[in-house]
Scaffold this motif. Structure first.
Motif, PDB file in Angstrom:
ATOM      1  N   PRO A 175      46.126  45.331  49.432  1.00  0.00           N
ATOM      2  CA  PRO A 175      44.700  45.087  49.710  1.00  0.00           C
ATOM      3  C   PRO A 175      44.002  44.480  48.506  1.00  0.00           C
ATOM      4  CG  PRO A 175      45.083  47.410  49.299  1.00  0.00           C
ATOM      5  CD  PRO A 175      46.437  46.758  49.325  1.00  0.00           C
ATOM      6  N   LEU A 176      43.078  43.559  48.770  1.00  0.00           N
ATOM      7  CA  LEU A 176      42.322  42.910  47.709  1.00  0.00           C
ATOM      8  C   LEU A 176      40.827  43.008  47.985  1.00  0.00           C
ATOM      9  CD1 LEU A 176      44.325  39.565  47.243  1.00  0.00           C
ATOM     10  CD2 LEU A 176      44.511  41.643  45.892  1.00  0.00           C
ATOM     11  N   ILE A 177      40.053  43.100  46.929  1.00  0.00           N
ATOM     12  CA  ILE A 177      38.601  42.972  47.017  1.00  0.00           C
ATOM     13  C   ILE A 177      38.257  41.590  46.494  1.00  0.00           C
ATOM     14  CG2 ILE A 177      36.376  43.868  46.248  1.00  0.00           C
ATOM     15  CD1 ILE A 177      37.714  46.583  45.901  1.00  0.00           C
ATOM     16  N   LEU A 178      37.573  40.791  47.322  1.00  0.00           N
ATOM     17  CA  LEU A 178      37.325  39.397  46.976  1.00  0.00           C
ATOM     18  C   LEU A 178      35.903  39.170  46.475  1.00  0.00           C
ATOM     19  CD1 LEU A 178      39.070  37.628  49.996  1.00  0.00           C
ATOM     20  CD2 LEU A 178      40.041  38.243  47.766  1.00  0.00           C
ATOM     21  N   LYS A 179      35.772  38.245  45.548  1.00  0.00           N
ATOM     22  CA  LYS A 179      34.464  37.813  45.061  1.00  0.00           C
ATOM     23  C   LYS A 179      33.863  36.807  46.034  1.00  0.00           C
ATOM     24  CE  LYS A 179      36.236  38.120  40.297  1.00  0.00           C
ATOM     25  NZ  LYS A 179      36.481  37.369  39.033  1.00  0.00           N
ATOM     26  N   ASP A 180      32.647  36.366  45.772  1.00  0.00           N
ATOM     27  CA  ASP A 180      31.986  35.397  46.650  1.00  0.00           C
ATOM     28  C   ASP A 180      32.774  34.096  46.763  1.00  0.00           C
ATOM     29  OD1 ASP A 180      29.950  37.171  47.157  1.00  0.00           O
ATOM     30  OD2 ASP A 180      28.596  36.327  45.637  1.00  0.00           O
ATOM     31  N   ASP A 181      33.486  33.728  45.697  1.00  0.00           N
ATOM     32  CA  ASP A 181      34.267  32.485  45.744  1.00  0.00           C
ATOM     33  C   ASP A 181      35.674  32.706  46.309  1.00  0.00           C
ATOM     34  OD1 ASP A 181      35.529  33.883  43.744  1.00  0.00           O
ATOM     35  OD2 ASP A 181      35.215  32.368  42.180  1.00  0.00           O
TER      36      ASP A 181
END
Length: 209
Positions: A175-181
């Motif tokens: 699982p990953l937490i993504l930034k706005d980009d």
């Protein structure tokens, strides 16, 4: 308190949620709400792989025998949805799904379980030891948290339970937490060991001779 939902006392109730009784290091629940989360994970993986399974041609060729019915074991079947959909896709394959609690699909009136699919309560860390050259495919999905001795289960017990030439199919999610980009947040400071990879799904399969 031992949960009455499991006749072999593999789960216990903690703060209103069911969890494993056999592994204190496994922190995820094992109840209906958790099975709902696993159903969402299942749909996400289907969209990611555009399939129920990785290594599509290898899986299909392994289950394509015409001289006998083929067999598949799904260890840690969760809600049972993957085993059911595989049974629908491969009607000539007998599929067994095992988990420490009854799959939630058994309590859904709308669920139709194919005749070639069996879902049962069993501890995957011990149940697999009962089989010898019994399955064409053994499938594990995100099972590492619930099996502290997973390496032994994969290298010894699974190899023993597979029919010679069988397929050990592993699916592991990161699982990953993504930034706005859409770049991933690191789990440590940038450039330090342990920083998360941008690969969101890692799929591994191994053909055992």
């Amino acid at each position: 308190m031992t949960s009455p939902t499991s006749p072999i006392a593999l789960v216990q109730e903690v703060h209103g949620r069911l969890r494993q009784a056999s592994d204190k290091d496994y922190y995820l629940p094992a109840d209906r709400d958790e099975h709902g989360r696993l159903d969402m994970q299942h749909q996400t993986l289907k969209l990611t792989m555009n399939s129920l399974y990785a290594q599509r041609e290898l899986v299909k060729s392994t289950l394509a025998r015409t001289d006998r019915r083929t067999t598949l074991l799904d260890v840690g079947t969760g809600s049972g949805i993957w085993a059911i959909e595989m049974a629908e896709e491969f009607p000539n394959t007998d599929i067994t799904g095992i988990d420490i609690v009854p799959p939630d699909v058994l309590s859904r009136p709308s669920t139709v379980i194919p005749s070639n699919c069996v879902l049962k309560v069993a501890d995957g860390t011990t149940e697999i030891k009962k089989y010898h050259e019994a399955f064409d495919i053994i499938h594990f999905r995100a099972a590492h948290l619930g099996m502290p001795n997973l390496a032994k289960i994969l290298l010894e017990d699974s190899a023993r339970a597979l029919i010679p030439g069988g397929l050990l199919l592993l699916v592991h999610c990161v699982p990953l937490i993504l930034k706005d980009d859409l770049s991933a947040y690191p789990v440590t400071d940038e450039g330090q060991p342990g920083e998360l990879s941008t690969e969101s799904v890692k799929l591994t399969s191994k053909k055992l001779a």
